[in-house]
Design a protein around this motif. Structure first.
Motif, PDB file in Angstrom:
ATOM      1  N   TRP C  42       0.834  -1.203   0.000  1.00  0.00           N
ATOM      2  CA  TRP C  42       0.000   0.000   0.000  1.00  0.00           C
ATOM      3  C   TRP C  42       0.871   1.257   0.000  1.00  0.00           C
ATOM      4  O   TRP C  42       0.688   2.149  -0.829  1.00  0.00           O
ATOM      5  CB  TRP C  42      -0.931  -0.017   1.219  1.00  0.00           C
ATOM      6  N   TRP C 141      -3.755   3.931 -12.782  1.00  0.00           N
ATOM      7  CA  TRP C 141      -4.774   3.042 -12.214  1.00  0.00           C
ATOM      8  C   TRP C 141      -5.976   2.880 -13.122  1.00  0.00           C
ATOM      9  O   TRP C 141      -6.579   1.814 -13.172  1.00  0.00           O
ATOM     10  CB  TRP C 141      -5.159   3.490 -10.804  1.00  0.00           C
ATOM     11  N   THR C 142      -6.343   3.928 -13.865  1.00  0.00           N
ATOM     12  CA  THR C 142      -7.463   3.728 -14.797  1.00  0.00           C
ATOM     13  C   THR C 142      -7.040   2.794 -15.925  1.00  0.00           C
ATOM     14  O   THR C 142      -7.811   1.922 -16.336  1.00  0.00           O
ATOM     15  CB  THR C 142      -7.977   5.054 -15.370  1.00  0.00           C
ATOM     16  N   ILE C 145      -7.028  -0.765 -14.364  1.00  0.00           N
ATOM     17  CA  ILE C 145      -8.371  -1.284 -14.099  1.00  0.00           C
ATOM     18  C   ILE C 145      -9.089  -1.596 -15.407  1.00  0.00           C
ATOM     19  O   ILE C 145      -9.767  -2.614 -15.532  1.00  0.00           O
ATOM     20  CB  ILE C 145      -9.149  -0.239 -13.257  1.00  0.00           C
ATOM     21  N   PHE C 589      -6.166   5.081  -6.652  1.00  0.00           N
ATOM     22  CA  PHE C 589      -6.463   3.650  -6.650  1.00  0.00           C
ATOM     23  C   PHE C 589      -7.937   3.402  -6.330  1.00  0.00           C
ATOM     24  O   PHE C 589      -8.602   2.598  -6.981  1.00  0.00           O
ATOM     25  CB  PHE C 589      -5.554   2.956  -5.616  1.00  0.00           C
ATOM     26  N   VAL C 590      -8.435   4.143  -5.336  1.00  0.00           N
ATOM     27  CA  VAL C 590      -9.844   3.972  -4.958  1.00  0.00           C
ATOM     28  C   VAL C 590     -10.757   4.416  -6.108  1.00  0.00           C
ATOM     29  O   VAL C 590     -11.737   3.743  -6.457  1.00  0.00           O
ATOM     30  CB  VAL C 590     -10.154   4.785  -3.681  1.00  0.00           C
ATOM     31  N   SER C 593     -10.879   1.834  -8.677  1.00  0.00           N
ATOM     32  CA  SER C 593     -11.698   0.700  -8.250  1.00  0.00           C
ATOM     33  C   SER C 593     -13.182   0.991  -8.465  1.00  0.00           C
ATOM     34  O   SER C 593     -13.945   0.114  -8.875  1.00  0.00           O
ATOM     35  CB  SER C 593     -11.447   0.392  -6.773  1.00  0.00           C
ATOM     36  N   PHE C 596     -14.008   0.426 -11.893  1.00  0.00           N
ATOM     37  CA  PHE C 596     -14.193  -1.000 -12.161  1.00  0.00           C
ATOM     38  C   PHE C 596     -15.618  -1.412 -11.840  1.00  0.00           C
ATOM     39  O   PHE C 596     -16.275  -2.095 -12.631  1.00  0.00           O
ATOM     40  CB  PHE C 596     -13.197  -1.821 -11.330  1.00  0.00           C
ATOM     41  N   VAL C 597     -16.102  -0.963 -10.688  1.00  0.00           N
ATOM     42  CA  VAL C 597     -17.472  -1.300 -10.291  1.00  0.00           C
ATOM     43  C   VAL C 597     -18.450  -0.789 -11.352  1.00  0.00           C
ATOM     44  O   VAL C 597     -19.326  -1.522 -11.829  1.00  0.00           O
ATOM     45  CB  VAL C 597     -17.799  -0.679  -8.913  1.00  0.00           C
ATOM     46  N   GLY C 613     -21.051   2.819  -8.910  1.00  0.00           N
ATOM     47  CA  GLY C 613     -19.645   3.026  -9.274  1.00  0.00           C
ATOM     48  C   GLY C 613     -19.373   4.471  -9.645  1.00  0.00           C
ATOM     49  O   GLY C 613     -18.398   5.079  -9.184  1.00  0.00           O
TER      50      GLY C 613
END
Lengths: 316, 206, 647
Positions: C42, C141-142, C145, C589-590, C593, C596-597, C613
């Motif tokens: 992390w 991160w995008t 994901i 990161f969140v 995520s 992703f949802v 999401g």
């Protein structure tokens, strides 16, 4: 050091041998009609230039890499600050421009030539055949003769065929490599492709534009026959072949492959796919065929659409 | 991440921090990407212009009056937004707030009219799924409307920050960037007014 | 929806994949927990905004995707090795070539290059980081994901199968039902956001954050190539965004942009796709060109030949890239005039590309060439790329293209440019800058094995495909008959593909071997021949702030000047000031995520999940907006300790 570079050299050699040697073994380089012949000439012409470019680059490459390797004896010709040369740079800008011009002229000429019937038989009126792609078969319509075939097409030798291309659903590409290059067949559109066979013979045609599960097997036969045999076949078909019923035609609109078929009438009285994009989709809806996820349980069990009269159409 | 603070009196507040300068340039580039995005939508709309299938034509549904009101509201809001930035540069926080809130109110009015327009069309039988033309129409005008909505929400967030933290080089750069965005939406609307509504009413005549 | 529709069932290959994915996940979770690595993961990686770490994560993901796309390729080659093979059925084959193409371009080639750009460019221009470090983390991160969303399709719901070009109406609901194509649309859309942000970020970085003295025409060629690539990204990616959104509206909300019903227009998709798609090809080739320029100049120990011509050639290529898209469908029947115009514009690209080839050759002329692994890749590039180049010119001749289109001739051409150009470039760059990332070199002996295996395998695989194309073999067929006579060349091609596979395994082994046994570097200039600023840092792996003192630049190749003049570059105590650096953040990161949802929900048309999401995404945006994000200062003492300054 030179040993290490052998593969590069061998590759260059292989290139020229393959390109200049075994031409006639390959379908595209062994055409059976004037359209394909024109394209072959253009291809060979360009291969000549390309081989020349490769040769120049490979020779330069080999000489430079060998001569200026790190472990040479005489290091006096190492010039770390040499940063360019106007002359050389103009040279290798100008030569590619000339090559581009040399390639453009015959390309443009051929592009325009292929939009008209081939000159060789300009005195004869072209025969018009409509080719309609449906997942995953080809329907050929002879509007003047009033007949229709599925998955094969008979054409008279030594006479231009004007193919009118369209599609009932996906974007397909009509290609008979031995006779000449391809063109797309698209729903709600009509494109024109002129082809001609110089002699009698049987050629393989296909859809070359990927359109789903049955794509690989969306093929058809082209039979080039003499004009008199063609006329006789057309007349016999008109009198002896069964009539195309709407029910039968609607079955052809379902996704699936089909065997060869011959009819004494055409589908043009119900639909012109060049003007109507959604006939096939609406027919499928009407017949209750619902598109299925290929990974869904329904698709896996039995995805046989209602059995069609000719019993050949099937999807996996 | 150099944070050299420039305190030349002639430099506008929003350009006084390194971050502010970088953000403003970055945002200009982002607007370049937005131009590419809207150009693609315009090209799509124009290609599909006559593809109304069995659905109504724009000539049957478009009404000049509503569109003119929308245009008036949005153009005025761009003007008031300009005044707001002018007030900000004069370090007049109240002025900034007053003019920005007027801007947002005008933007909200524009949105209200647009929603009303959409609802009317749907009632008259023209929705996203009616034909290629109406798909194109709803997506291009809707994308602009969505941008306006986001703009309103974003400016409100920034105003809250200004209220809490005062006019600093950081907050003023944010206000300035949001004003760039607002003016940009105005420019896009002028193109929509011309390419969508005027051509829809004129070219589809008949 | 039933469970057996949610999980893909019925295929032993997929069950195998299920098991191996499951075991890998369990293994990872066990490792992280047992060795108490969660916090490390992390703090050091998931929340990092350091360009070097993000770059390493980009490259690691790209290598993973290279593996996935490579397995796809080997499955295809296995199926095509002999006529009438029954190894894969049509549907499965279609899914595999679709995912192969999409993954290799979007999730392998681009992130690999963006990863190298991330690691190298800020160092090369003497900056502390990129202009927007936080945004850089959002980009990564995008992308990641989006890639993961696309990748789970083959075990959950089913993979897309309409080709990476996803032509309509084939890719529409009527002809491609099910979630597969939705995965394509949303996976690409989400990762596309990341790419666009990277474009903006690096444009600002390169334009605004160069070290003092580094004028535009003193920038290293790799930096130039990155700058030009980012311009292409900024103008090309919005086109993809729109095209994907429109198809998503068609599939999910019943719009009629490209559909068969409602007067849609399928040709519009082809045009939009290639309006992005052709510039995309240059997005993945120009950075490779830049890296080859650096590597050739470095190991020929010579200034780059024709620097300005190299720059202008790239600018021209970038401009042309937006003017040639129709050559992807000369056979659409748009008419002689259109085909003529696009034939000529396409051939024109050959001119600047030719200029570059000759400039690279003459960079070595009168040089002193070391045959290191990166240099071997660069030399292999020149030799193989010209084959792809000249066949590209052949394809540009529209009238002849009617015979090459949709055949293996085309397949071979684009693999010759993309593998010999992009993949060789990625490998060359990876080996070249590996010591900058990890502090030790990859083993040279194994590295040369990797090169020869891969290069020879590549030619054995793809060279025969030109002739398969001329013999009328269409691309994307899942099998062919023995009567076609294509069996022999296909078998040769398959053998070549597996040799490339062995080459890849050798590369992975080299990564492990070098980690264990390679000698650790202790200077900033690992090859001893560096020319640009990344080799001017004081340690092999630069500290998080990159340079203790921002370097100044007086000309091209500053490190050569330092070496020749024997300048002392150790930072002086007096010059060291506290350095401002950005804070780490877990928000990117969140946010990804939540993407992703949202994406997963939309793939299955579970709109509640999509909305949840998206709300999550907006909340993270608001949190970021209110964050004061002032960063922190690295103290002089810490810098002194890191730089081992004792005085």
């Amino acid at each position: 050091m030179f040993k290490r570079l052998k593969p590069f050299f061998a590759l260059g050699l292989m290139l020229s041998v393959f390109f200049l040697g075994g031409c006639s073994n390959y379908i595209v380089l062994d055409p059976k009609g004037p359209v394909g012949a024109q394209q072959k000439d253009l291809i060979l012409y360009s291969i000549g230039f390309m081989a020349l470019i490769l040769l120049v680059v490979y020779i330069l490459f080999t000489v430079i890499v060998v001569k200026y390797r790190e472990n040479r004896k005489d290091m006096s010709n190492w010039e770390p600050e040499q940063e360019g040369s106007k002359k050389l740079e103009i040279l290798w800008t100008a030569i590619p421009i000339l090559i581009t011009i040399a390639l453009s002229i015959p390309t443009i000429k051929t592009i325009y030539d292929l939009e008209k019937p081939p000159q060789a038989s300009a005195h004869k009126e072209p025969i018009v055949i409509t080719a309609t792609a449906v997942d995953w078969k080809w329907i050929f319509t002879y509007p003047k003769q009033g007949i229709e075939t599925v998955n094969y097409v008979n054409i008279p030798e030594d006479r231009t065929v004007e193919f009118k291309l369209t599609s009932a659903d996906s974007m397909s590409s009509f290609w008979i490599p031995e006779l000449g290059g391809q063109k797309y067949a698209m729903p709600g559109m009509e494109t024109t492709l002129y082809l001609q066979a110089d002699h009698k013979g049987k050629f393989a045609g296909r859809n070359s534009n990927f359109n789903g599960e049955g794509f690989t097997h969306q093929i058809f036969d082209v039979n080039s026959v003499s004009q008199s045999d063609f006329d006789k076949w057309a007349k016999d078909t008109k009198t002896k072949a069964p009539e195309l019923t709407k029910k039968q035609y609607d079955q052809l609109m379902l996704q699936g492959e089909a065997k060869k078929m011959t009819f004494s009438s055409t589908h043009l009285k119900w639909v012109d796919h060049a003007k109507n994009r959604d006939y096939a989709v609406k027919t499928r809806e009407r017949l209750g065929v619902v598109p299925q996820n290929p990974h869904g349980s329904k698709a896996k069990d039995a995805n046989n659409p209602e059995q069609d009269s000719h019993g050949e159409s099937h999807s996996h | 991440m150099a944070h050299a603070e420039v305190h030349d009196h002639n430099t506008p507040l929003e350009y006084q921090s390194e971050t502010g300068r970088l953000n403003i340039l970055g945002f200009w580039i982002f607007l370049g990407a937005e131009i590419a995005l809207f150009s693609t939508l315009f090209a799509t709309y124009l290609v599909l212009m006559y593809r109304t299938a069995d659905g109504p034509t724009p000539h049957e549904l478009f009404e000049l009056k509503g569109v003119l009101i929308e245009t008036f509201l949005l153009l005025t809001s761009s003007f008031t937004c300009g005044i707001a930035i002018h007030e900000m540069r004069k370090r007049n926080r109240t002025g900034l707030f007053v003019w920005m809130i007027i801007t947002l109110a005008l933007g909200a009015g524009f949105l209200g009219y647009e929603i009303y327009e959409f609802v009317t069309y749907v009632h008259e039988g023209a929705a996203l799924g009616t034909s290629a033309f109406w798909s194109g129409f709803f997506v291009i005008v809707g994308t602009h409307g969505l941008h306006v909505t986001m703009g309103i929400a974003w400016i409100i967030l920034i105003l809250i920050q200004v209220a809490r933290r005062g006019l600093t080089p950081q907050t003023s750069a944010k206000v300035f960037i949001s004003s760039l965005y607002w003016h940009f939406l105005d420019v896009v609307w002028i193109f929509i007014f011309t390419a969508v509504y005027l051509t829809g009413m004129v070219l589809h005549n008949g | 929806m039933k469970w057996d529709e949610f999980f893909v069932t019925g295929d032993p290959l997929i069950y195998g994949a299920d098991v191996s994915i499951g075991l890998t996940v369990i293994g990872l979770l066990f490792y992280l927990t047992y060795f108490k690595k969660w916090q490390w993961l992390w703090k050091e990686w998931l929340t990092t905004v350091d360009h070097k770490k993000l770059g390493i994560m980009y490259i690691a993901s790209a290598v993973l995707m290279l593996f996935r796309g490579g397995v796809d390729a080997l499955l295809m080659r296995a199926q095509l090795a002999v006529p009438d093979a029954k190894f894969l059925d049509a549907q499965h084959y279609n899914e595999i070539f679709t995912t192969h193409g999409t993954i290799m371009i979007i999730f392998m080639a681009m992130p690999f290059l963006i990863g190298l750009i991330n690691v190298v460019i800020p160092l090369q221009i003497g900056a502390r980081d990129v202009a927007f470090p936080y945004l850089n983390a959002v980009s990564f991160w995008t992308f990641f994901i989006g890639a993961m969303l696309f990748n789970i399709s083959f075990v959950i719901g089913g993979s897309p199968s309409a080709g990476w070009t996803a032509y309509m109406p084939l890719a529409g609901n009527e002809l491609s039902p099910g979630p597969g194509q939705n995965y394509y649309l949303l996976g690409l859309q989400i990762s596309g956001i990341g790419t666009l942000l990277t474009g903006i970020n690096f444009l600002v970085t390169i334009l605004k954050m160069r070290a003092p003295g580094m004028t535009l025409f003193r920038m290293p060629m790799f930096t130039w190539s990155a700058l030009i690539t980012m311009v292409i990204i900024v103008f090309a990616f919005p086109i993809l965004t729109v095209a994907l959104a429109l198809m998503t509206f068609d599939r999910l909300f019943g719009a009629h942009f490209f559909t068969l019903q409602g007067a849609g227009m399928d040709m519009l998709w082809a045009n939009l796709f290639w309006l992005w798609g052709h510039p995309e090809v240059y997005i993945v080739i120009l950075p490779a060109f830049g890296m080859f320029s650096e590597i050739i100049s470095t190991f020929a120990r010579k200034v780059l030949f024709g620097y300005k011509a190299m720059v202008w050639a790239m600018v021209l290529i970038a401009a042309y890239s937006f003017l040639v898209w129709v050559h992807h469908f000369f056979t659409m029947g748009t008419g002689a005039a259109v085909n003529t115009a696009f034939s000529i514009s396409t051939m024109l690209i050959g001119i600047p590309t030719g200029i570059k080839i000759f400039n690279w050759l003459f960079t070595m002329y009168k040089g002193k060439i070391s045959f290191t692994t990166p240099m071997l890749w660069a030399l292999g590039f020149i030799v193989n790329f010209v084959v792809g180049g000249v066949t590209g010119v052949m394809l540009a001749m529209a009238a002849a293209d009617y015979q090459y289109h949709n055949t293996y001739f085309l397949v071979s051409h684009f693999h010759y440019v993309l593998i010999a150009g992009t993949v060789f470039g990625c490998f060359a760059g990876l080996v070249f800058w590996y010591p900058k990332m990890f502090g030790y070199k990859l083993n040279e002996r194994i590295g040369k094995w990797v090169f020869w295996l891969f290069m020879i395998g590549f030619n054995v695989c793809f060279f025969p495909q030109y002739f398969l194309g001329l013999d009328g073999m269409p691309r994307r067929v899942y099998t062919y008959s023995a009567a076609s006579g294509w069996g022999d060349l296909n078998m040769v091609s398959t053998v070549g593909a597996f040799v490339m596979g062995i080459g890849f395994l050798a590369l992975v082994y080299n990564i492990y071997y070098s980690f264990r046994y390679s000698e650790r570097e202790n200077t900033g200039d690992s090859w001893g021949l560096g020319r640009t600023l990344e080799w001017a840092t004081t340690s092999a792996v630069p500290p998080h702030y990159n340079f203790a003192v921002t370097p100044t630049v007086e000309g091209l190749d500053p490190v050569v000047a330092i070496r020749n003049d024997k300048k002392d570059v150790t930072p002086k105590l007096a010059d060291i000031k506290p350095i401002h650096m950005p804070d780490n953040s877990g928000v990117p990161f969140v946010m990804a995520s939540f993407f992703f949802v949202a994406g997963f929900g939309l793939v299955f048309e579970w709109y509640w999940m999509g909305i949840v999401g998206l709300i999550g995404v907006f909340i993270t945006l608001i949190i970021r907006s209110f964050d004061k994000n002032e960063g922190y200062y690295v103290s002089v003492d810490e810098i002194k300790e890191t730089e081992r300054i004792t005085v």
